[in-house]
Design a protein around this motif. Structure first.
Motif, short mmCIF file in Angstrom:
data_model
loop_
_atom_site.label_atom_id
_atom_site.label_comp_id
_atom_site.label_asym_id
_atom_site.label_seq_id
_atom_site.Cartn_x
_atom_site.Cartn_y
_atom_site.Cartn_z
N VAL A 265 31.02 41.37 19.95
CA VAL A 265 30.88 41.27 21.41
C VAL A 265 29.78 40.25 21.70
O VAL A 265 28.92 39.99 20.86
N GLY A 266 29.81 39.68 22.91
CA GLY A 266 28.82 38.69 23.29
C GLY A 266 28.22 38.99 24.64
O GLY A 266 28.86 39.61 25.49
N TYR A 267 27.00 38.54 24.83
CA TYR A 267 26.26 38.74 26.07
C TYR A 267 25.66 37.41 26.53
O TYR A 267 25.28 36.58 25.71
N ILE A 268 25.50 37.26 27.82
CA ILE A 268 24.70 36.19 28.39
C ILE A 268 23.41 36.84 28.88
O ILE A 268 23.45 37.75 29.70
N THR A 269 22.28 36.40 28.36
CA THR A 269 21.00 37.00 28.72
C THR A 269 20.57 36.54 30.12
O THR A 269 21.18 35.63 30.69
N HIS A 270 19.51 37.14 30.63
CA HIS A 270 19.00 36.75 31.95
C HIS A 270 18.50 35.30 31.96
O HIS A 270 18.38 34.69 33.00
N GLN A 271 18.24 34.74 30.77
CA GLN A 271 17.81 33.34 30.67
C GLN A 271 18.99 32.38 30.57
O GLN A 271 18.81 31.18 30.49
N GLY A 272 20.21 32.94 30.52
CA GLY A 272 21.40 32.10 30.44
C GLY A 272 21.80 31.73 29.02
O GLY A 272 22.64 30.87 28.83
N THR A 273 21.22 32.38 28.01
CA THR A 273 21.58 32.10 26.63
C THR A 273 22.58 33.13 26.11
O THR A 273 22.62 34.25 26.59
N TYR A 274 23.36 32.72 25.13
CA TYR A 274 24.38 33.60 24.55
C TYR A 274 23.83 34.34 23.34
O TYR A 274 23.16 33.75 22.49
N MET A 275 24.10 35.64 23.26
CA MET A 275 23.74 36.46 22.11
C MET A 275 25.00 37.19 21.64
O MET A 275 25.72 37.77 22.45
N GLN A 276 25.23 37.16 20.35
CA GLN A 276 26.41 37.76 19.75
C GLN A 276 26.00 38.96 18.92
O GLN A 276 25.03 38.91 18.19
N LEU A 277 26.78 40.04 19.02
CA LEU A 277 26.58 41.24 18.21
C LEU A 277 27.85 41.48 17.41
O LEU A 277 28.92 41.68 17.99
N THR A 278 27.72 41.44 16.08
CA THR A 278 28.85 41.67 15.19
C THR A 278 28.57 42.90 14.35
O THR A 278 27.49 43.02 13.76
N GLN A 279 29.55 43.82 14.30
CA GLN A 279 29.43 45.04 13.52
C GLN A 279 30.59 45.09 12.53
O GLN A 279 31.71 44.76 12.87
N THR A 280 30.29 45.54 11.29
CA THR A 280 31.32 45.55 10.25
C THR A 280 30.99 46.57 9.17
O THR A 280 29.84 47.01 9.06
N ASP A 281 32.01 46.89 8.37
CA ASP A 281 31.78 47.69 7.17
C ASP A 281 31.75 46.81 5.93
O ASP A 281 31.66 47.30 4.81
N ALA A 282 31.81 45.51 6.10
CA ALA A 282 31.72 44.56 4.98
C ALA A 282 30.30 44.53 4.44
O ALA A 282 29.35 44.96 5.11
N THR A 283 30.13 43.98 3.25
CA THR A 283 28.79 43.84 2.69
C THR A 283 28.02 42.78 3.47
O THR A 283 28.62 41.95 4.17
N GLU A 284 26.71 42.79 3.31
CA GLU A 284 25.88 41.79 4.00
C GLU A 284 26.25 40.38 3.55
O GLU A 284 26.33 39.47 4.37
N GLU A 285 26.51 40.20 2.27
CA GLU A 285 26.85 38.88 1.76
C GLU A 285 28.17 38.39 2.36
O GLU A 285 28.29 37.23 2.77
N ASP B 31 20.24 43.01 33.28
CA ASP B 31 20.53 41.63 33.67
C ASP B 31 21.21 40.83 32.56
O ASP B 31 21.39 39.62 32.69
N TRP B 32 21.60 41.48 31.49
CA TRP B 32 22.43 40.85 30.46
C TRP B 32 23.89 41.10 30.84
O TRP B 32 24.27 42.22 31.16
N THR B 33 24.72 40.07 30.78
CA THR B 33 26.12 40.19 31.18
C THR B 33 27.03 40.08 29.96
O THR B 33 27.04 39.05 29.29
N PRO B 34 27.81 41.15 29.67
CA PRO B 34 28.78 41.03 28.58
C PRO B 34 29.87 40.05 28.99
O PRO B 34 30.36 40.09 30.13
N ASN B 35 30.23 39.14 28.07
CA ASN B 35 31.20 38.12 28.46
C ASN B 35 32.33 37.90 27.47
O ASN B 35 33.25 37.14 27.76
N SER B 36 32.29 38.54 26.29
CA SER B 36 33.35 38.28 25.32
C SER B 36 33.40 39.37 24.27
O SER B 36 32.45 40.12 24.09
N GLY B 37 34.52 39.41 23.58
CA GLY B 37 34.70 40.35 22.49
C GLY B 37 35.89 39.96 21.64
O GLY B 37 36.81 39.31 22.12
N SER B 38 35.85 40.36 20.37
CA SER B 38 36.97 40.07 19.49
C SER B 38 36.93 41.02 18.30
O SER B 38 35.92 41.68 18.04
N ARG B 39 38.05 41.05 17.59
CA ARG B 39 38.17 41.80 16.35
C ARG B 39 38.72 40.87 15.30
O ARG B 39 39.57 40.03 15.59
#
Length: 188
Positions: free
Chosen positions: A98-118, A76-84
């Motif tokens: 990439v981004g998702y809309i949860t079943h509660q209607g809130t936005y969650m973003q997932l970012t993946q990288t090879d950069a350092t944490e800082e 019930d999470w809907t993917p709604n966006s993505g970018s590079r």
């Protein structure tokens, strides 16, 4: 002889009555252009844009030099966006988001990288600093939380760093964090 009042005698009532025709013209043009609507019961939820997250992450996995994961989020999470993007400067690298809309209607973003944490934290979160940690399974997440900002979690997965950010509650963060940690890198 002029039938207009002298300027000295004009007041706010005259200004108000002269603006009424202008406001009506603006409303008519906005209505004709379908740029406004009226809802007596308040705003309604719009349609969530469709985004093919599987294809986007597969493409990122083929073209970026670090492992990309496609987490198995709830149905019930809907993917709604993505970018590079890319992070310039010391410790920088490529970024897949990439981004998702949860079943509660809130936005969650997932970012993946090879950069350092800082570098990742400065790129996405600006000048915020870590406020704690969240152990989840075998993974340690660094938490960036401030009262007036969206919370963010960052984890080091070896060859990649992952950032989770959004307006979701702690359950949404844990769900996405567990899904990312459990996901295997996509084929290159």
């Amino acid at each position: 002889m002029s039938y207009q009042k002298p300027r000295i005698l004009l007041n706010y009532k005259d200004l108000f009555f002269s603006l009424i025709p202008l406001v009506l013209i603006v409303v008519v043009f906005a209505g004709v252009a379908s740029q406004c609507s009226f809802a007596a019961k308040g705003p309604t939820q719009g349609a969530i844009p469709h985004f093919d997250i599987k294809s986007a992450l597969a493409s990122d996995a083929k073209s970026l030099t670090f492992p990309i994961r496609n987490p198995a989020v709830p149905a019930d999470w809907t993917p709604n966006s993505g970018s590079r993007a890319s992070i310039a400067g010391p410790g920088g690298g490529a970024v897949s988001t990439v981004g998702y809309i949860t079943h509660q209607g809130t936005y969650m973003q997932l970012t993946q990288t090879d950069a350092t944490e800082e570098a990742l934290a400065r790129f996405v979160l600006g000048s915020r600093y870590a406020s704690g940690t969240q152990p989840l399974g075998n993974q340690q997440w660094t938490v960036y939380a401030e009262p007036t900002e969206e919370t963010a979690w960052i984890a080091d997965l070896g060859a990649a760093r992952v950032l989770i950010k959004g307006a979701g509650n702690e359950g949404a963060f844990k769900t996405l964090a567990e899904a990312v940690a459990a996901a295997q890198p996509l084929a290159r």
